[in-house]
Design an enzyme around this catalytic site. Structure first.
Site, short mmCIF file in Angstrom:
data_model
loop_
_atom_site.label_atom_id
_atom_site.label_comp_id
_atom_site.label_asym_id
_atom_site.label_seq_id
_atom_site.Cartn_x
_atom_site.Cartn_y
_atom_site.Cartn_z
N LYS A 213 -26.11 16.10 6.15
CA LYS A 213 -25.09 15.83 5.14
C LYS A 213 -23.86 15.18 5.79
CE LYS A 213 -27.43 17.88 1.82
NZ LYS A 213 -28.13 17.08 0.79
N ASN A 214 -22.98 14.65 4.96
CA ASN A 214 -21.76 14.03 5.49
C ASN A 214 -20.99 15.00 6.37
OD1 ASN A 214 -22.69 12.25 3.46
ND2 ASN A 214 -20.63 11.40 3.23
#
Length: 376
Positions: free
Chosen positions: A190-191
């Site tokens: 994920k970011n």
């Protein structure tokens, strides 16, 4: 060093290597304190992440799926309630609704943005509909204004699935600040990713936050005193320490993703009349591009699988998010849907392809990807 002509889909080493000393120190601090569960680093990260999202409270949990489940439960959604969910989301969104005891009611998507179509959602609202889980897919938020108007018109609770939209923005709102709660995942890619599984629920409601803290910890607001049917779902303190080191860099990483997407857009623009069409960005700088997704239309000479194979032969890794819509997954036949019920979602799932996207992706690598697609 990554070869110019070998472009990985994700490269986490680029963001971790400059931070390894800080990360090691954060881990050692937790080890020295010995507070591995519900410890100080967790409390500090919960507060910092919530503030970054523009709300007051954060409650760390074991996964993004649990974040959805517990977020729904903390808002009072459960057995007998219906919850609107896009058909083209990752299955975890549906699982979260089911684990909360509610019934997911699937909705088709907008083919340009791949986001839930609120006009279609309005057609399936019933007296049992209590909530909506808008998925901020690929890093772009569902329009907050439209979402708030829709929820207000039908008296629905909003539980945002922001698993792909850490610090995403649109219309003056941060992802997670629109609804009663926002659910995030910290899966490694994920970011903002942990070194394992993890998630968080954010909210501006103190009572909801208190309920969440109890639900994630066996339903116990205090030790050995259980007031509700909770579960064991806690973000490990070590993971929170790692995330706290990475959080100050998230805005810059998101900006790099957005800049990479602009480069892709420019390179692929000449191919739109041939059937290569990127998913539309109506959020400008607020799109955090967890994924950069293109559609490969029927007019293009090769289908999606062939394009993926040809790019793979050139050393370009790609992904598909997601190849099968929720209503056609074998495990969820009991929901009662069939082929043809959600045509936009079904078409998208046959056409979409995710290109390499991560902070640190070089201009040369992006140009290589674009050139190889142009040569197909």
């Amino acid at each position: 060093m990554t070869s110019l002509k070998t472009v990985p889909f994700v490269d986490l080493k680029i963001q971790h290597e400059p931070l390894h000393k800080e990360i090691d120190q954060a881990i050692q601090t937790v080890i020295q304190r010995g507070d591995f569960v519900l410890g100080q680093a967790l409390r500090e990260f919960e507060s910092a992440f919530a503030q970054a999202c523009g709300v007051e409270y954060g409650v760390g949990v074991a996964s993004g799926t649990d974040a959805i489940t517990l977020g729904l439960k903390a808002c009072g959604i459960g057995s007998g309630d219906e919850v609107l969910v896009p058909a083209n989301t990752f299955i975890a969104t549906v699982i979260g609704v089911l684990q909360a005891g509610a019934t997911p009611i699937l909705v088709d998507c907008d083919p340009e943005t791949a986001l839930i179509d609120l006009n279609q959602a309005a057609k399936v609202v019933t007296t049992k509909t209590k909530g909506i889980v808008p998925v901020h897919l690929y890093g772009q938020m569902v329009s907050p204004r439209a979402l708030l108007d829709f929820a207000g018109a039908y008296n629905l609770i909003i539980v945002e699935d922001a698993a792909q939209a850490h610090l995403g923005q649109r219309e003056g709102y941060y992802a997670g600040s629109v609804g009663s709660v926002g659910a995030f995942s910290f899966y490694p890619s994920k970011n903002l990713g942990a070194f394992g599984n993890g998630g968080i629920v954010v909210t501006r409601d103190e009572d909801i936050a208190k309920t969440l803290r109890s639900l994630r910890n066996y339903g116990a607001p205090s030790k050995y005193y259980h007031t509700e049917l909770g579960i064991n779902s806690r973000l490990d303190t070590i993971q929170a320490g790692i995330l706290q080191v990475k959080l100050p860099h998230l805005s810059q990483w998101n900006q790099l993703r957005n800049e990479a997407a602009k480069q892709y857009d420019e390179l692929l623009k000449p191919l739109e009349n041939k059937g290569i069409v990127p998913i539309k960005n109506y959020s400008e700088e607020g799109h955090v591009y967890h994924l950069y997704v293109i559609r490969i239309g029927q007019e293009f000479p090769f289908n999606r699988e062939k394009v993926q194979d040809l790019l793979g032969n050139k050393g370009i890794q790609t992904g598909i998010h997601y190849p099968i819509p929720c209503h056609l997954q074998p495990a969820y036949k009991a929901l009662g849907y069939q082929l043809g019920d959600f045509p936009n979602a079904e078409d998208l799932c046959q056409q979409i392809l995710s290109l390499p996207m991560y902070p640190g992706l070089s201009t040369e690598q992006i140009e290589w990807v674009g050139s190889q697609i142009s040569l197909l």
